[in-house]
Design an enzyme around this catalytic site. Sequence first.
Site, mmCIF file in Angstrom:
data_model
loop_
_atom_site.group_PDB
_atom_site.id
_atom_site.type_symbol
_atom_site.label_atom_id
_atom_site.label_comp_id
_atom_site.label_asym_id
_atom_site.label_seq_id
_atom_site.Cartn_x
_atom_site.Cartn_y
_atom_site.Cartn_z
ATOM 1 N N LYS A 187 -45.601 42.199 -12.924
ATOM 2 C CA LYS A 187 -45.487 43.034 -12.858
ATOM 3 C C LYS A 187 -47.015 43.698 -13.456
ATOM 4 O O LYS A 187 -46.987 44.589 -13.130
ATOM 5 C CB LYS A 187 -43.963 43.995 -14.346
ATOM 6 C CG LYS A 187 -43.174 44.295 -14.124
ATOM 7 C CD LYS A 187 -42.519 44.762 -15.609
ATOM 8 C CE LYS A 187 -41.467 44.672 -15.944
ATOM 9 N NZ LYS A 187 -40.281 44.589 -16.863
ATOM 10 N N CYS B 36 -46.837 46.233 -21.527
ATOM 11 C CA CYS B 36 -47.923 45.610 -22.450
ATOM 12 C C CYS B 36 -48.944 44.608 -22.203
ATOM 13 O O CYS B 36 -50.068 45.193 -22.433
ATOM 14 C CB CYS B 36 -47.161 45.306 -23.880
ATOM 15 S SG CYS B 36 -45.824 44.257 -23.604
ATOM 16 N N HIS C 112 -49.724 39.955 -28.749
ATOM 17 C CA HIS C 112 -50.362 39.149 -26.923
ATOM 18 C C HIS C 112 -51.608 38.370 -26.732
ATOM 19 O O HIS C 112 -52.509 39.718 -27.702
ATOM 20 C CB HIS C 112 -49.605 39.506 -26.101
ATOM 21 C CG HIS C 112 -48.313 39.830 -25.420
ATOM 22 N ND1 HIS C 112 -47.064 39.325 -26.837
ATOM 23 C CD2 HIS C 112 -47.728 40.619 -25.046
ATOM 24 C CE1 HIS C 112 -46.341 40.041 -25.929
ATOM 25 N NE2 HIS C 112 -46.045 41.240 -25.252
ATOM 26 N N SER D 4 -25.975 53.047 -33.224
ATOM 27 C CA SER D 4 -26.170 53.041 -34.517
ATOM 28 C C SER D 4 -26.445 54.368 -35.013
ATOM 29 O O SER D 4 -26.725 54.989 -35.987
ATOM 30 C CB SER D 4 -27.925 52.900 -33.997
ATOM 31 O OG SER D 4 -28.533 51.740 -33.818
ATOM 32 N N ALA E 234 -37.913 48.042 -31.609
ATOM 33 C CA ALA E 234 -38.885 47.381 -31.641
ATOM 34 C C ALA E 234 -39.963 48.412 -31.266
ATOM 35 O O ALA E 234 -40.635 48.611 -32.815
ATOM 36 C CB ALA E 234 -39.636 45.869 -31.476
ATOM 37 N N VAL E 235 -39.951 48.450 -30.085
ATOM 38 C CA VAL E 235 -41.330 50.341 -30.213
ATOM 39 C C VAL E 235 -40.871 51.385 -30.211
ATOM 40 O O VAL E 235 -41.359 51.752 -31.032
ATOM 41 C CB VAL E 235 -40.754 50.518 -28.669
ATOM 42 C CG1 VAL E 235 -42.303 51.325 -28.016
ATOM 43 C CG2 VAL E 235 -41.309 48.650 -27.532
ATOM 44 N N ARG F 250 -42.480 53.684 -13.460
ATOM 45 C CA ARG F 250 -44.168 52.987 -13.273
ATOM 46 C C ARG F 250 -44.701 53.234 -12.390
ATOM 47 O O ARG F 250 -45.508 53.456 -11.882
ATOM 48 C CB ARG F 250 -44.233 51.438 -13.955
ATOM 49 C CG ARG F 250 -44.010 51.606 -15.802
ATOM 50 C CD ARG F 250 -44.271 50.245 -16.153
ATOM 51 N NE ARG F 250 -43.558 50.621 -17.502
ATOM 52 C CZ ARG F 250 -43.478 49.085 -18.226
ATOM 53 N NH1 ARG F 250 -43.868 48.179 -17.513
ATOM 54 N NH2 ARG F 250 -43.456 48.867 -19.334
ATOM 55 N N GLN G 255 -47.385 35.165 -25.528
ATOM 56 C CA GLN G 255 -46.801 36.342 -25.253
ATOM 57 C C GLN G 255 -45.838 36.353 -26.945
ATOM 58 O O GLN G 255 -45.531 35.155 -26.836
ATOM 59 C CB GLN G 255 -45.927 36.842 -24.104
ATOM 60 C CG GLN G 255 -47.393 37.383 -23.167
ATOM 61 C CD GLN G 255 -45.962 38.505 -21.992
ATOM 62 O OE1 GLN G 255 -46.619 37.832 -20.871
ATOM 63 N NE2 GLN G 255 -45.630 39.370 -22.063
ATOM 64 N N THR H 33 -34.523 52.979 -32.888
ATOM 65 C CA THR H 33 -33.499 51.830 -33.938
ATOM 66 C C THR H 33 -34.759 50.366 -32.855
ATOM 67 O O THR H 33 -34.233 49.435 -34.211
ATOM 68 C CB THR H 33 -32.256 51.243 -33.763
ATOM 69 O OG1 THR H 33 -31.871 51.001 -32.336
ATOM 70 C CG2 THR H 33 -31.723 52.385 -34.426
#
Length: 336
Positions: free
Chosen positions: A214, A126, A243, A38, A11-12, A97, A153, A9
């Site tokens: 990051k 990103c 961005h 959700s 944005a990504v 990561r 951004q 649900t």
Amino acid sequence: MRVAIVGATGAVGQELLRVLEARNFPVGHLLPLASARSVGTRLAFRGESVTVQEATVDAFDGVDVAFFSAGASRSCALVPEARKRGAVVIDNSSAFRMMPEVPLAVPEINLTESDKAKTLYAVPNCTAIILTMAVAPLRQLGVMRRLIVSTYQSASGGGAGMMRYLEQDTEAFLSNREGMPPEDRPDGLPAYAFNVFSHNTPIDARGRNEEEAKVISETRKILGEPNLHLNVTCVRVPVLRAHCESVCIEFEEYAPPVELVRQTLEFASGLAVVDDRQANQFPNARLAAHTDDVLVGRIRHDGSDPRLLNLWIAGDQLRKGAALNAVQIAEWKFRS
Ligand SMILES: NC(=O)c1ccc[n+]([C@@H]2O[C@H](COP(=O)([O-])OP(=O)(O)OC[C@H]3O[C@@H](n4cnc5c(N)ncnc54)[C@H](OP(=O)(O)O)[C@@H]3O)[C@@H](O)[C@H]2O)c1
């Protein structure tokens, strides 16, 4: 394939649905997962309506590939469970990561055959993806010593809630010239409409915000260059999507000729050169939004130092900066 999306649900997550659809990823069964809030929400996928379920450990039984985009704490809790149940995981969060054994994957740059056996892949930050897409092809033209980067951004980098805040603050500002009252702003954020502010992540002891830290560590890992110097300043601008980044590359010796840089970037996959000096047409956020390619332009030398090359780039951070990159990893992984 049975495909789960954790954070469907968000944005990504929403962008993942669109990218899977557009690229005809072989989804036999789609499992959209999110928080308990959700459950029952209907989402559209390939002309049908699918129902969101709660992301619990048992949801991963029989899942072939799970895309995670629900934040690092959710990934820490659920990714090991999904893998235990046999799912290949592609994680958009920052949870794994920097683990040496986890590929920080940008398919155009750094996946190798030896990564094929892995069952967990991390999608980089990103801003780092967009930066490395433009910088990586230029390494064949000379050894890079340092990158100086300033970012511009967009709100969607902060998720669906941040986009709503920008829209609401803009509506309020247009009606009252002050925007939303400070007590109504989410998470102690500064005013957003018609404003520019330092990235809203915590600052460390060295004065860097979390986003800058990051970008520095992940760029080094993506490029496999642990000693690359980076000077990064991350800033939010009142843009909904995509961005932009100003990038100055310092080479060990002379910066390569502009024409050679242009040709190299034009040849690289996943990039589009937008660099029309006569018409003053260069990358911008609206041009980059909803497109797959990272746009590169303003290719120029710096007269003050022959080792410096400047670029101006724009990329849709929900697309190549997250969902598209994740789906490309899955395509690479399952390609026979
Ligand atoms: N936005 C970007 O450009 C971008 C780029 C790269 C990576 N990422 C990373 O991707 C992740 C998601 O970002 P986003 O921008 O999509 O955020 P978002 O719009 O705020 O969406 C967050 C998603 O996580 C779900 N979620 C929250 N708490 C949950 C829980 N306890 N259990 C299960 N699901 C939960 C939400 O579900 P509900 O709707 O039910 O709350 C929603 O689907 C983050 O880790 C972020 O760092 C984001």
